[in-house]
Design a protein around this motif. Structure first.
Motif, PDB file in Angstrom:
ATOM      1  N   GLY A 149      -7.341  -6.280  12.843  1.00 38.77           N
ATOM      2  CA  GLY A 149      -8.398  -7.222  12.549  1.00 38.77           C
ATOM      3  C   GLY A 149      -9.531  -7.215  13.546  1.00 38.77           C
ATOM      4  N   LEU A 150      -9.213  -7.082  14.845  1.00 41.09           N
ATOM      5  CA  LEU A 150     -10.246  -7.074  15.874  1.00 41.09           C
ATOM      6  C   LEU A 150     -11.156  -5.858  15.720  1.00 41.09           C
ATOM      7  N   GLU A 151     -10.567  -4.714  15.442  1.00 39.45           N
ATOM      8  CA  GLU A 151     -11.371  -3.505  15.234  1.00 39.45           C
ATOM      9  C   GLU A 151     -12.287  -3.664  14.023  1.00 39.45           C
ATOM     10  N   LYS A 152     -11.765  -4.223  12.940  1.00 39.98           N
ATOM     11  CA  LYS A 152     -12.570  -4.439  11.735  1.00 39.98           C
ATOM     12  C   LYS A 152     -13.723  -5.401  12.021  1.00 39.98           C
ATOM     13  N   LEU A 153     -13.460  -6.463  12.778  1.00 43.15           N
ATOM     14  CA  LEU A 153     -14.502  -7.420  13.140  1.00 43.15           C
ATOM     15  C   LEU A 153     -15.619  -6.745  13.925  1.00 43.15           C
ATOM     16  N   LEU A 154     -15.271  -6.038  14.977  1.00 45.19           N
ATOM     17  CA  LEU A 154     -16.273  -5.405  15.833  1.00 45.19           C
ATOM     18  C   LEU A 154     -17.036  -4.310  15.103  1.00 45.19           C
ATOM     19  N   ARG A 155     -16.346  -3.561  14.279  1.00 44.42           N
ATOM     20  CA  ARG A 155     -17.017  -2.520  13.494  1.00 44.42           C
ATOM     21  C   ARG A 155     -17.987  -3.156  12.505  1.00 44.42           C
ATOM     22  N   GLY A 156     -17.592  -4.271  11.893  1.00 45.20           N
ATOM     23  CA  GLY A 156     -18.460  -4.967  10.951  1.00 45.20           C
ATOM     24  C   GLY A 156     -19.688  -5.572  11.619  1.00 45.20           C
ATOM     25  N   LEU A 157     -19.514  -6.116  12.824  1.00 43.97           N
ATOM     26  CA  LEU A 157     -20.638  -6.725  13.535  1.00 43.97           C
ATOM     27  C   LEU A 157     -21.623  -5.693  14.078  1.00 43.97           C
ATOM     28  N   TYR A 158     -21.100  -4.612  14.654  1.00 44.21           N
ATOM     29  CA  TYR A 158     -21.955  -3.692  15.406  1.00 44.21           C
ATOM     30  C   TYR A 158     -22.078  -2.294  14.807  1.00 44.21           C
ATOM     31  N   GLY A 159     -21.275  -1.973  13.798  1.00 45.71           N
ATOM     32  CA  GLY A 159     -21.431  -0.713  13.091  1.00 45.71           C
ATOM     33  C   GLY A 159     -20.855   0.508  13.768  1.00 45.71           C
ATOM     34  N   THR A 160     -20.149   0.317  14.867  1.00 49.27           N
ATOM     35  CA  THR A 160     -19.535   1.453  15.553  1.00 49.27           C
ATOM     36  C   THR A 160     -18.064   1.154  15.797  1.00 49.27           C
ATOM     37  N   ARG A 161     -17.306   2.196  16.018  1.00 47.02           N
ATOM     38  CA  ARG A 161     -15.876   2.027  16.292  1.00 47.02           C
ATOM     39  C   ARG A 161     -15.703   1.513  17.726  1.00 47.02           C
ATOM     40  N   PRO A 162     -15.023   0.382  17.894  1.00 50.19           N
ATOM     41  CA  PRO A 162     -14.851  -0.174  19.233  1.00 50.19           C
ATOM     42  C   PRO A 162     -13.744   0.519  20.004  1.00 50.19           C
ATOM     43  N   GLN A 163     -13.789   0.365  21.304  1.00 48.16           N
ATOM     44  CA  GLN A 163     -12.710   0.807  22.182  1.00 48.16           C
ATOM     45  C   GLN A 163     -11.909  -0.449  22.514  1.00 48.16           C
TER      46      GLN A 163
ATOM     47  N   LEU B 247     -28.243 -10.641  19.016  1.00 42.11           N
ATOM     48  CA  LEU B 247     -26.846 -10.862  19.380  1.00 42.11           C
ATOM     49  C   LEU B 247     -26.481 -12.332  19.227  1.00 42.11           C
ATOM     50  N   ASP B 248     -25.349 -12.590  18.587  1.00 40.41           N
ATOM     51  CA  ASP B 248     -24.851 -13.948  18.394  1.00 40.41           C
ATOM     52  C   ASP B 248     -23.472 -14.023  19.047  1.00 40.41           C
ATOM     53  N   PHE B 249     -23.442 -14.462  20.301  1.00 45.83           N
ATOM     54  CA  PHE B 249     -22.196 -14.488  21.055  1.00 45.83           C
ATOM     55  C   PHE B 249     -21.225 -15.533  20.539  1.00 45.83           C
ATOM     56  N   HIS B 250     -21.737 -16.636  19.996  1.00 44.92           N
ATOM     57  CA  HIS B 250     -20.872 -17.666  19.427  1.00 44.92           C
ATOM     58  C   HIS B 250     -20.114 -17.106  18.223  1.00 44.92           C
ATOM     59  N   ALA B 251     -20.816 -16.415  17.337  1.00 45.14           N
ATOM     60  CA  ALA B 251     -20.173 -15.814  16.164  1.00 45.14           C
ATOM     61  C   ALA B 251     -19.154 -14.758  16.591  1.00 45.14           C
ATOM     62  N   LEU B 252     -19.475 -13.993  17.615  1.00 45.81           N
ATOM     63  CA  LEU B 252     -18.540 -12.998  18.135  1.00 45.81           C
ATOM     64  C   LEU B 252     -17.264 -13.671  18.627  1.00 45.81           C
ATOM     65  N   ALA B 253     -17.392 -14.700  19.453  1.00 45.68           N
ATOM     66  CA  ALA B 253     -16.220 -15.398  19.994  1.00 45.68           C
ATOM     67  C   ALA B 253     -15.389 -16.032  18.886  1.00 45.68           C
ATOM     68  N   GLU B 254     -16.040 -16.641  17.890  1.00 45.96           N
ATOM     69  CA  GLU B 254     -15.318 -17.250  16.773  1.00 45.96           C
ATOM     70  C   GLU B 254     -14.546 -16.191  15.990  1.00 45.96           C
ATOM     71  N   GLY B 255     -15.168 -15.061  15.739  1.00 46.19           N
ATOM     72  CA  GLY B 255     -14.493 -13.981  15.020  1.00 46.19           C
ATOM     73  C   GLY B 255     -13.300 -13.446  15.785  1.00 46.19           C
ATOM     74  N   ILE B 256     -13.439 -13.338  17.092  1.00 49.10           N
ATOM     75  CA  ILE B 256     -12.323 -12.867  17.917  1.00 49.10           C
ATOM     76  C   ILE B 256     -11.171 -13.861  17.839  1.00 49.10           C
ATOM     77  N   ARG B 257     -11.479 -15.157  17.966  1.00 50.27           N
ATOM     78  CA  ARG B 257     -10.433 -16.184  17.902  1.00 50.27           C
ATOM     79  C   ARG B 257      -9.732 -16.205  16.541  1.00 50.27           C
ATOM     80  N   LYS B 258     -10.484 -15.971  15.474  1.00 51.55           N
ATOM     81  CA  LYS B 258      -9.880 -15.948  14.136  1.00 51.55           C
ATOM     82  C   LYS B 258      -8.891 -14.796  13.987  1.00 51.55           C
ATOM     83  N   ASN B 259      -9.006 -13.808  14.859  1.00 48.60           N
ATOM     84  CA  ASN B 259      -8.081 -12.680  14.860  1.00 48.60           C
ATOM     85  C   ASN B 259      -6.948 -12.889  15.864  1.00 48.60           C
ATOM     86  N   ASN B 260      -6.751 -14.152  16.259  1.00 47.87           N
ATOM     87  CA  ASN B 260      -5.673 -14.534  17.178  1.00 47.87           C
ATOM     88  C   ASN B 260      -5.740 -13.818  18.512  1.00 47.87           C
TER      89      ASN B 260
END
Length: 109
Positions: free
Chosen positions: A2-16, A34-47
């Motif tokens: 889920g975290l990889e899918k989130l980051l790929r969806g937000l930024y368009g590249t494969r995360p490390q 850049l929306d850091f609040h949305a990033l943090a919320e998405g990360i939290r939703k992925n536990n």
């Protein structure tokens, strides 16, 4: 994952992602706001917890703020500005990402 899918969806590249070191890195190849609040919320939703957000970008200091090139998005800077306020690549720690009205950055050496 889920975290990889989130980051790929937000930024368009494969995360490390390194769960042993508890870090995730993404490269943003196209200019975007850049929306850091949305990033943090998405990360939290992925536990996954958020201990910090760090940013590397080209920016210029103007009036107590750093203006990111080429989007023009600006954030207040905590602490004194550097000796060279002109455009250059900088590393910054994002502070108060949960409250967009209070989000600011601090330079990282």
């Amino acid at each position: 994952m889920g975290l990889e899918k989130l980051l790929r969806g937000l930024y368009g590249t494969r995360p490390q992602i390194d769960m042993d070191q508890q870090i995730a890195r993404s490269r943003v190849v196209a200019p975007m706001t850049l929306d850091f609040h949305a990033l943090a919320e998405g990360i939290r939703k992925n536990n996954v917890g958020v201990a910090g957000i760090q940013l590397q970008a080209t920016g210029e200091f103007k009036g107590g703020r750093i203006v990111l090139a080429p989007t023009g998005q600006a954030f207040p800077v905590e602490g004194a500005p550097p000796a060279n306020p002109g455009p250059s690549r900088r590393s910054m720690k994002v502070l108060d990402w949960d409250d967009p009205a209070r989000t600011r950055v601090a330079l990282v050496d």
